[in-house]
Design a protein around this motif. Structure first.
Motif, PDB file in Angstrom:
ATOM      1  N   ILE A 262       0.837  -1.208   0.000  1.00 20.47           N
ATOM      2  CA  ILE A 262       0.000   0.000   0.000  1.00 20.47           C
ATOM      3  C   ILE A 262       0.869   1.254   0.000  1.00 20.47           C
ATOM      4  O   ILE A 262       0.456   2.309  -0.497  1.00 20.47           O
ATOM      5  CB  ILE A 262      -0.962  -0.015   1.211  1.00 20.47           C
ATOM      6  N   LEU A 265       1.083   3.193  -3.214  1.00 15.89           N
ATOM      7  CA  LEU A 265      -0.060   3.904  -3.790  1.00 15.89           C
ATOM      8  C   LEU A 265       0.208   5.411  -3.799  1.00 15.89           C
ATOM      9  O   LEU A 265       0.838   5.941  -2.881  1.00 15.89           O
ATOM     10  CB  LEU A 265      -1.324   3.633  -2.972  1.00 15.89           C
ATOM     11  N   SER A 269      -5.002   7.831  -4.531  1.00 17.75           N
ATOM     12  CA  SER A 269      -5.537   6.471  -4.466  1.00 17.75           C
ATOM     13  C   SER A 269      -5.657   6.009  -3.024  1.00 17.75           C
ATOM     14  O   SER A 269      -6.653   5.375  -2.643  1.00 17.75           O
ATOM     15  CB  SER A 269      -4.638   5.510  -5.253  1.00 17.75           C
ATOM     16  N   LEU A 270      -4.658   6.325  -2.211  1.00 23.76           N
ATOM     17  CA  LEU A 270      -4.704   5.912  -0.810  1.00 23.76           C
ATOM     18  C   LEU A 270      -5.858   6.583  -0.078  1.00 23.76           C
ATOM     19  O   LEU A 270      -6.551   5.950   0.728  1.00 23.76           O
ATOM     20  CB  LEU A 270      -3.374   6.232  -0.129  1.00 23.76           C
ATOM     21  N   VAL A 273      -8.943   4.718  -0.854  1.00 25.02           N
ATOM     22  CA  VAL A 273      -9.005   3.453  -0.115  1.00 25.02           C
ATOM     23  C   VAL A 273      -9.440   3.709   1.326  1.00 25.02           C
ATOM     24  O   VAL A 273     -10.291   2.993   1.878  1.00 25.02           O
ATOM     25  CB  VAL A 273      -7.629   2.740  -0.141  1.00 25.02           C
ATOM     26  N   THR A 335     -10.042  -4.516  -0.397  1.00 24.65           N
ATOM     27  CA  THR A 335     -10.596  -3.227  -0.797  1.00 24.65           C
ATOM     28  C   THR A 335      -9.754  -2.583  -1.893  1.00 24.65           C
ATOM     29  O   THR A 335     -10.284  -2.029  -2.872  1.00 24.65           O
ATOM     30  CB  THR A 335     -10.679  -2.286   0.413  1.00 24.65           C
ATOM     31  N   VAL A 336      -8.432  -2.648  -1.735  1.00 23.94           N
ATOM     32  CA  VAL A 336      -7.527  -2.085  -2.741  1.00 23.94           C
ATOM     33  C   VAL A 336      -7.732  -2.757  -4.085  1.00 23.94           C
ATOM     34  O   VAL A 336      -7.854  -2.085  -5.132  1.00 23.94           O
ATOM     35  CB  VAL A 336      -6.056  -2.228  -2.288  1.00 23.94           C
ATOM     36  N   ARG A 337      -7.802  -4.075  -4.091  1.00 19.94           N
ATOM     37  CA  ARG A 337      -7.950  -4.794  -5.356  1.00 19.94           C
ATOM     38  C   ARG A 337      -9.324  -4.508  -5.986  1.00 19.94           C
ATOM     39  O   ARG A 337      -9.447  -4.395  -7.199  1.00 19.94           O
ATOM     40  CB  ARG A 337      -7.750  -6.295  -5.135  1.00 19.94           C
ATOM     41  N   ASP A 340      -9.214  -1.142  -7.508  1.00 25.32           N
ATOM     42  CA  ASP A 340      -8.354  -1.194  -8.690  1.00 25.32           C
ATOM     43  C   ASP A 340      -9.105  -1.789  -9.875  1.00 25.32           C
ATOM     44  O   ASP A 340      -9.046  -1.274 -10.997  1.00 25.32           O
ATOM     45  CB  ASP A 340      -7.102  -2.018  -8.372  1.00 25.32           C
ATOM     46  N   LEU A 347      -2.876   1.203  -9.622  1.00 22.64           N
ATOM     47  CA  LEU A 347      -1.744   0.454  -9.104  1.00 22.64           C
ATOM     48  C   LEU A 347      -0.655   0.411 -10.176  1.00 22.64           C
ATOM     49  O   LEU A 347      -0.954   0.218 -11.351  1.00 22.64           O
ATOM     50  CB  LEU A 347      -2.152  -0.991  -8.742  1.00 22.64           C
TER      51      LEU A 347
END
Length: 357
Positions: A262, A265, A269-270, A273, A335-337, A340, A347
């Protein structure tokens, strides 16, 4: 000098008459150090002496005063012994006792290699099982499971405490207490027994490492490859694998992006998230064992008040189960995926930055 014995003699540091040593083996440690100091010359010798204690300097310099009693041949052989021992130490650091012995035999022959290794071991510069301190505790435990508990206790007694604890933890429940008891009751072991157990263990570990080097492929290899391909290629491969082998596809997804990633990122983006994450429970738990760099990045992308709350929540957590931490981290990775895949965050893929327009 006197000539009371038919041979040239000299007065040592204690004022006693001595016959000049004819081989390095007849020299004491301080005498060898003195011979080496003289051979180094004033500039190098002064730099070496800075690293010695005052008492050591005094002892060596007393012998330097008598170094003239040493023949040039003996002084040369002292320097040669020092160089050979230094070479052996370097080989040992690279690959352990057997590696050092083999390398020295190839360079100097079996006889000289044996003499050098004997000096190295006798001087306590090589601690038994020191090669194992660079080995994985799980590998050592696998070796010890089929050995007698006394053998296991002997090995554990010579490992660093942290490593020994992990090896003991990996042993079978029925043998842990027995091995621990034998460690507690152990006083000393015969040197030949230590050397034999050490030889067998080093051979086993070396064979395992060679097998690891010979292996190719596997899940880890595929994850490393997919982490370097572009996003469309990765997506195509995963979609195909989900149809062919859903379980394998899920294993790959879990390893493709880990929690510590992470930190790579971008801030926007962070922040996206973090809007999807439970800041009061999930995030503090996930950051419990995270790096300071990742914690700092999280705080940079939160409001001042939210950041202060996060720091307080982490400090108030107290001891937690590692399994709970990993579950919290996996939720955030999920959550990140998901974001994305939805195109809401970016990413980096293919070893470079994605182009953002």
């Amino acid at each position: 000098m006197d000539d009371t014995t038919g041979l040239a003699t000299y007065r040592d540091a204690a004022g006693l008459a001595r016959t000049p040593p004819r081989t390095p083996g007849e020299l004491t440690g301080p005498q060898k150090a003195a011979a080496l100091i003289v051979a180094l010359g004033v500039d190098l010798a002064s730099r070496v002496l800075r690293h010695l204690a005052d008492s050591e300097i005094e002892l060596v310099m007393l012998e330097v005063a008598n170094a003239g009693a040493l023949t040039p041949d003996v002084q040369h052989r002292v320097v040669q012994e020092f160089l050979e021992t230094t070479l052996a130490q370097e080989y040992f650091k690279r690959g352990g006792l057997e590696y050092a012995r083999t390398a020295l035999e190839q360079a100097l022959g079996a006889q000289r290699a044996g003499d050098i290794m004997q000096r190295l071991i006798a001087s306590n510069q090589v601690r038994p099982f020191s090669f194992a301190q660079r080995s994985d505790p799980g590998v050592i435990a696998n070796f010890l499971r089929d050995e007698h508990p006394q053998t296991a206790a002997l090995v554990l007694a010579h490992l660093l405490p942290e490593q020994a604890a992990r090896v003991l933890g990996d042993l079978g429940p029925e043998t842990k207490a027995d091995v621990a008891r034998r460690v507690a009751l152990m006083d000393r072991a015969a040197p030949d027994i230590i050397r034999e157990v050490e030889r067998v263990l080093e051979h086993k570990l070396t064979a395992d490492y060679a097998l690891d080097d010979a292996r190719a492929g596997g899940l880890r290899a595929l994850v490393q490859i997919l982490n370097r391909v572009d996003r469309p290629t990765e997506k195509n491969i995963l979609e195909t694998l989900e149809a062919l082998d859903p379980e394998l596809a899920e294993q790959i997804k879990k390893q493709l992006f880990v929690f510590e990633d992470i930190i790579n990122l971008d801030n926007r983006s962070l922040q996206r998230v973090l809007r999807e994450v439970d800041l009061s429970r999930e995030l503090p738990l996930a950051l419990k064992v995270a790096s300071e760099e990742l914690k700092a990045k999280m705080l940079q992308n939160l409001s001042e008040r939210a950041g202060e709350n996060l720091k307080e929540d982490i400090s108030f957590l107290g001891p937690v189960r590692l399994r709970d931490v990993e579950e919290a981290q996996q939720k955030i990775v999920g959550t990140v995926r998901r974001l994305d895949e939805a195109g809401e965050i970016v990413l980096s893929r293919g070893g470079g930055e994605d182009v953002i327009v």
